[in-house]
Enzyme design. Sequence first.
Site, PDB file in Angstrom:
ATOM      1  N   SER A 149     -48.079  48.647  65.722  1.00  0.00           N
ATOM      2  CA  SER A 149     -48.842  47.442  66.045  1.00  0.00           C
ATOM      3  C   SER A 149     -49.293  46.791  64.759  1.00  0.00           C
ATOM      4  O   SER A 149     -49.495  47.456  63.744  1.00  0.00           O
ATOM      5  CB  SER A 149     -50.068  47.792  66.891  1.00  0.00           C
ATOM      6  OG  SER A 149     -50.940  46.677  67.007  1.00  0.00           O
ATOM      7  N   TYR A 162     -57.807  52.920  67.854  1.00  0.00           N
ATOM      8  CA  TYR A 162     -56.465  52.447  68.185  1.00  0.00           C
ATOM      9  C   TYR A 162     -55.709  52.061  66.916  1.00  0.00           C
ATOM     10  O   TYR A 162     -54.550  52.459  66.725  1.00  0.00           O
ATOM     11  CB  TYR A 162     -56.544  51.249  69.132  1.00  0.00           C
ATOM     12  CG  TYR A 162     -55.203  50.627  69.431  1.00  0.00           C
ATOM     13  CD1 TYR A 162     -54.320  51.237  70.317  1.00  0.00           C
ATOM     14  CD2 TYR A 162     -54.810  49.440  68.822  1.00  0.00           C
ATOM     15  CE1 TYR A 162     -53.073  50.676  70.586  1.00  0.00           C
ATOM     16  CE2 TYR A 162     -53.581  48.871  69.083  1.00  0.00           C
ATOM     17  CZ  TYR A 162     -52.711  49.492  69.968  1.00  0.00           C
ATOM     18  OH  TYR A 162     -51.476  48.933  70.225  1.00  0.00           O
TER      19      TYR A 162
END
Length: 255
Positions: A149, A162
């Site tokens: 990501s 995350y």
Amino acid sequence: MNQANQLSGRVAVITGASSGIGLSTARLLAARGAKVAVLARRKAALDSLVAEIEQAGGTAMALAVDVTDQASIDAAAAAVLAAWGPASLVFNNAGLMLPGAIEENRLEEWTRQIDINVDGVMRIIHAFVPQLVQAAGQGATVDLINTSSIAGQYIYPYFAVYSATKAYVSHLTRHMRAELGQKNIRVSMIEPGIVATELQSHVTHQGVLDWLDQAAQTMDFLQPQDVAEVVGFLAVQPPRVNLMQVVVMPTKQAT
């Protein structure tokens, strides 16, 4: 070779395949000729996807897998090998995003993200890298593609855990490429910006929900099929070409 047959002979394994990026990638790879094993917890959704692929003339199998359970992953790897031979493309894509303030002290949410985004990635690698090595030894074009990501590069409030898991995936990919490239295995990571998937439906933190709502009003989010196209592009490059890191962003997302 026309696009429908670009991946003929490839055996593809996709995790997180019951929705979003994984589902779209399964459709695309099957349409381009790969045999596709779709892995996720939700077997009914996988069965529906396989039926759709087969109706369109493709080849697929559904394997119920929980990436927090090594035994289920190992069983899936054995099933792929027995049915089709060694996997030559693994899209290591399962993930979980639960943003929240560190001071809220949600240890269970932190550990769930680590178990899926870090340990789950490693469990898939443990089960399938031997197959990738076998396929490369047989002369196949071989890819290991990890979903990371843009959060692994940038700083976002409330995304500390995350983002840290995705930074792990990105740096892992760099190291694995140095090792596995010597065995003719390409290792890549895709680092998307905001993608319209069900990951966002798991968000409960109000600050993040507000930010997502505002972002949706100012930009067109990436769609899962946009990332699937990147996977397809990586897979059809000449064997000498390894795009290690691909960042794909909505046009209006600055960071």
